[in-house]
Motif scaffolding. Structure first.
Motif, PDB file in Angstrom:
ATOM      1  N   UNK A   4       0.843  -1.196   0.000  1.00  0.00           N
ATOM      2  CA  UNK A   4       0.000   0.000   0.000  1.00  0.00           C
ATOM      3  C   UNK A   4       0.877   1.244   0.000  1.00  0.00           C
ATOM      4  N   UNK A   5       0.474   2.248  -0.783  1.00  0.00           N
ATOM      5  CA  UNK A   5       1.113   3.565  -0.747  1.00  0.00           C
ATOM      6  C   UNK A   5       0.083   4.591  -0.310  1.00  0.00           C
ATOM      7  N   UNK A   6       0.483   5.487   0.596  1.00  0.00           N
ATOM      8  CA  UNK A   6      -0.386   6.554   1.095  1.00  0.00           C
ATOM      9  C   UNK A   6       0.075   7.860   0.473  1.00  0.00           C
ATOM     10  N   UNK A   7      -0.739   8.418  -0.396  1.00  0.00           N
ATOM     11  CA  UNK A   7      -0.417   9.679  -1.056  1.00  0.00           C
ATOM     12  C   UNK A   7      -1.013  10.816  -0.236  1.00  0.00           C
ATOM     13  N   UNK A   8      -0.150  11.715   0.237  1.00  0.00           N
ATOM     14  CA  UNK A   8      -0.603  12.754   1.150  1.00  0.00           C
ATOM     15  C   UNK A   8      -0.527  12.290   2.593  1.00  0.00           C
ATOM     16  N   UNK A   9       0.567  11.636   2.932  1.00  0.00           N
ATOM     17  CA  UNK A   9       0.688  11.034   4.252  1.00  0.00           C
ATOM     18  C   UNK A   9       0.940  12.001   5.385  1.00  0.00           C
ATOM     19  N   UNK A  10       1.229  13.273   5.089  1.00  0.00           N
ATOM     20  CA  UNK A  10       1.598  14.208   6.146  1.00  0.00           C
ATOM     21  C   UNK A  10       0.407  14.864   6.828  1.00  0.00           C
ATOM     22  N   UNK A  11      -0.781  14.784   6.236  1.00  0.00           N
ATOM     23  CA  UNK A  11      -1.958  15.421   6.827  1.00  0.00           C
ATOM     24  C   UNK A  11      -2.604  14.574   7.899  1.00  0.00           C
ATOM     25  N   UNK A  12      -3.710  15.073   8.424  1.00  0.00           N
ATOM     26  CA  UNK A  12      -4.395  14.358   9.496  1.00  0.00           C
ATOM     27  C   UNK A  12      -4.949  13.016   9.020  1.00  0.00           C
ATOM     28  N   UNK A  26      -1.781  -7.660   7.519  1.00  0.00           N
ATOM     29  CA  UNK A  26      -1.831  -8.110   6.133  1.00  0.00           C
ATOM     30  C   UNK A  26      -1.364  -7.041   5.145  1.00  0.00           C
ATOM     31  N   UNK A  27      -0.790  -5.958   5.660  1.00  0.00           N
ATOM     32  CA  UNK A  27      -0.438  -4.812   4.820  1.00  0.00           C
ATOM     33  C   UNK A  27       1.018  -4.429   5.032  1.00  0.00           C
ATOM     34  N   UNK A  28       1.676  -4.055   3.954  1.00  0.00           N
ATOM     35  CA  UNK A  28       2.992  -3.419   4.024  1.00  0.00           C
ATOM     36  C   UNK A  28       2.872  -2.029   3.414  1.00  0.00           C
ATOM     37  N   UNK A  29       3.204  -1.003   4.185  1.00  0.00           N
ATOM     38  CA  UNK A  29       3.192   0.360   3.657  1.00  0.00           C
ATOM     39  C   UNK A  29       4.524   0.590   2.946  1.00  0.00           C
ATOM     40  N   UNK A  30       4.466   0.664   1.627  1.00  0.00           N
ATOM     41  CA  UNK A  30       5.700   0.775   0.844  1.00  0.00           C
ATOM     42  C   UNK A  30       6.085   2.224   0.596  1.00  0.00           C
ATOM     43  N   UNK A  38       9.270  15.935   2.086  1.00  0.00           N
ATOM     44  CA  UNK A  38      10.045  14.884   1.409  1.00  0.00           C
ATOM     45  C   UNK A  38      11.418  14.715   2.044  1.00  0.00           C
ATOM     46  N   UNK A  39      11.777  13.449   2.326  1.00  0.00           N
ATOM     47  CA  UNK A  39      13.061  13.130   2.938  1.00  0.00           C
ATOM     48  C   UNK A  39      13.031  13.082   4.454  1.00  0.00           C
ATOM     49  N   UNK A  40      11.979  13.583   5.076  1.00  0.00           N
ATOM     50  CA  UNK A  40      11.881  13.563   6.534  1.00  0.00           C
ATOM     51  C   UNK A  40      11.133  12.313   7.005  1.00  0.00           C
ATOM     52  N   UNK A  41      11.373  11.926   8.244  1.00  0.00           N
ATOM     53  CA  UNK A  41      10.722  10.752   8.808  1.00  0.00           C
ATOM     54  C   UNK A  41       9.240  11.024   9.040  1.00  0.00           C
ATOM     55  N   UNK A  42       8.408  10.001   8.812  1.00  0.00           N
ATOM     56  CA  UNK A  42       6.977  10.191   9.012  1.00  0.00           C
ATOM     57  C   UNK A  42       6.622  10.320  10.488  1.00  0.00           C
ATOM     58  N   UNK A  43       7.444   9.762  11.384  1.00  0.00           N
ATOM     59  CA  UNK A  43       7.120   9.901  12.805  1.00  0.00           C
ATOM     60  C   UNK A  43       7.516  11.268  13.355  1.00  0.00           C
ATOM     61  N   UNK A  44       8.099  12.113  12.498  1.00  0.00           N
ATOM     62  CA  UNK A  44       8.405  13.475  12.927  1.00  0.00           C
ATOM     63  C   UNK A  44       7.150  14.302  13.141  1.00  0.00           C
ATOM     64  N   UNK A  45       6.173  14.172  12.273  1.00  0.00           N
ATOM     65  CA  UNK A  45       4.929  14.922  12.465  1.00  0.00           C
ATOM     66  C   UNK A  45       3.756  14.029  12.855  1.00  0.00           C
ATOM     67  N   UNK A  46       3.986  12.721  12.916  1.00  0.00           N
ATOM     68  CA  UNK A  46       2.981  11.787  13.446  1.00  0.00           C
ATOM     69  C   UNK A  46       3.624  11.052  14.633  1.00  0.00           C
ATOM     70  N   UNK A  54      10.339   3.189  10.232  1.00  0.00           N
ATOM     71  CA  UNK A  54      11.473   4.005   9.800  1.00  0.00           C
ATOM     72  C   UNK A  54      11.179   4.701   8.474  1.00  0.00           C
ATOM     73  N   UNK A  55       9.925   4.732   8.072  1.00  0.00           N
ATOM     74  CA  UNK A  55       9.551   5.347   6.802  1.00  0.00           C
ATOM     75  C   UNK A  55       9.929   6.822   6.760  1.00  0.00           C
ATOM     76  N   UNK A  56      10.362   7.272   5.590  1.00  0.00           N
ATOM     77  CA  UNK A  56      10.530   8.691   5.320  1.00  0.00           C
ATOM     78  C   UNK A  56       9.607   9.070   4.160  1.00  0.00           C
ATOM     79  N   UNK A  57       9.218  10.319   4.122  1.00  0.00           N
ATOM     80  CA  UNK A  57       8.326  10.777   3.066  1.00  0.00           C
ATOM     81  C   UNK A  57       9.042  10.815   1.715  1.00  0.00           C
ATOM     82  N   UNK A  58       8.341  10.359   0.711  1.00  0.00           N
ATOM     83  CA  UNK A  58       8.800  10.469  -0.668  1.00  0.00           C
ATOM     84  C   UNK A  58       8.011  11.580  -1.354  1.00  0.00           C
ATOM     85  N   UNK A  59       8.556  12.204  -2.398  1.00  0.00           N
ATOM     86  CA  UNK A  59       7.761  13.170  -3.168  1.00  0.00           C
ATOM     87  C   UNK A  59       6.570  12.468  -3.828  1.00  0.00           C
ATOM     88  N   UNK A  60       5.546  13.246  -4.133  1.00  0.00           N
ATOM     89  CA  UNK A  60       4.340  12.673  -4.730  1.00  0.00           C
ATOM     90  C   UNK A  60       4.617  11.967  -6.057  1.00  0.00           C
TER      91      UNK A  60
END
Length: 341
Positions: A4-12, A26-30, A38-46, A54-60
């Motif tokens: 699964x890919x989440x597009x717009x992962x930085x919002x609420x 049953x899911x892997x967030x790829x 972009x380039x920052x860790x997702x747990x920085x704002x969540x 250990x996911x980091x944000x990718x550009x859209x």
């Protein structure tokens, strides 16, 4: 496993999707995308994700191969990167407004511009399992309804389908500040929002078109922003059919929702939570529906409540994902809420 890919992962909504999907067995967030972060860790704002990814944000525009795209960014369905993944076979689940209305003229009326993707909207299955479960099992494009629209549809549909109410409905919606999104600007700063009951849509709220499309009723809707972060509640004022009884109402609701895992009928005569209340639903994927009926005066009010980020958004999307991919429908959505809170 479902990639699964989440597009717009930085919002609420994006953060809520990640909270539900990262521990989903049953899911892997790829990927989670954000041009701004972009380039920052997702747990920085969540911060609730700390220690879990250990996911980091990718550009859209850098979307990897995946089985399912969950769109939590406005307009994402029209991007070249999303179209490329869809053309490669990914299932599209859009939580934004662009695909919710099938009729271009209705979209133009409520959104003030031309429909951005009428061809996708024409084939999109509404992302409400309670009404469209069979179609969702085969859907390639899924349009998740708005939060207050979801609540109102679930409150109205059983009685409308049974012919127990008249064709006209007046919906009064109340919504917490998170409904405006994480980038809402000055109007939702704490100093402006705290202590306020802001009538931001006295009439003609956009969700009335979704409710009418789903129920076949003639809908008028207003909405008020309340002094809460999460939560949505709707009061739907309808005309009861001649001879309608309270038992008829309860029977219609129970027959429709008896086997639904995330809809509960709440209409009690006493207690602190005798009617649907958003507070006890925060973080859950439940929608509670209920009613108040004054037979002597012919007054019937249908009431529904949910977490606008849960059943009103990310939770509903995950439920649709589970249905579409043949997974247990409750998977990743088992949180029961907190009380007191």
């Amino acid at each position: 496993m479902v990639d699964v890919a989440v597009v717009g992962g930085a919002g609420y909504i994006g953060g809520e999707l990640l909270r539900m999907l990262i521990p989903h067995p049953d899911v892997t967030v790829v990927a989670a995308t954000s041009d701004r972060l972009a380039g920052r860790r997702v747990d920085g704002n969540h911060p609730t994700l700390r220690g879990h990814t250990d996911l980091t944000y990718a550009p859209h525009d850098r979307l990897p191969d995946c089985d399912v795209l969950l769109l939590a960014a406005p307009g994402a369905a029209m991007s070249d990167a999303v179209r490329a993944r869809v053309n490669a076979g990914a299932v599209l689940i859009d939580i934004g407004p662009e695909l919710r209305l099938a009729d271009p003229a209705t979209y133009r009326r409520y959104y003030g511009g031309e429909h951005p993707s009428p061809e996708l909207a024409a084939v999109a299955v509404p992302g409400l399992p309670e009404l469209h479960r069979a179609a969702l099992t085969k859907a390639d494009t899924i349009a998740v309804p708005g939060c207050m629209a979801t609540a109102a549809i679930l409150a109205l549909q059983p009685l409308a389908a049974a012919g127990l109410i008249g064709p006209d409905v007046l919906v009064d919606g109340r919504i917490g500040s998170s409904g405006s999104g994480s980038q809402a600007g000055e109007v939702n700063q704490h100093a402006e929002r705290a202590g306020v009951l802001r009538v931001f849509a006295p009439s003609g709220h956009r969700h009335e078109a979704e409710i009418a499309q789903a129920t076949g009723l003639s809908v008028r809707m207003g909405a008020t922003g309340v002094d809460a972060v999460r939560g949505a509640q709707v009061l739907c004022r309808v005309t009861p059919a001649d001879g309608l009884t309270e038992l008829d109402i309860r029977t219609a609701y129970r027959a429709r929702y008896a086997d639904e895992p995330f809809v509960r009928v709440i209409a009690q005569r006493r207690g602190n939570y005798r009617l649907p209340e958003p507070k006890i639903l925060l973080g859950t994927n439940y929608c509670d529906v209920g009613f108040s009926f004054d037979a002597a005066h012919g007054e019937l009010v249908l009431i529904a409540a949910l977490d606008n980020l849960g059943k009103g958004g990310a939770g509903n999307a995950v439920q649709c994902l589970n249905v579409r991919m043949g997974l247990p429908e409750r998977r990743g959505l088992e949180f029961l809420g907190l009380h007191p809170i």
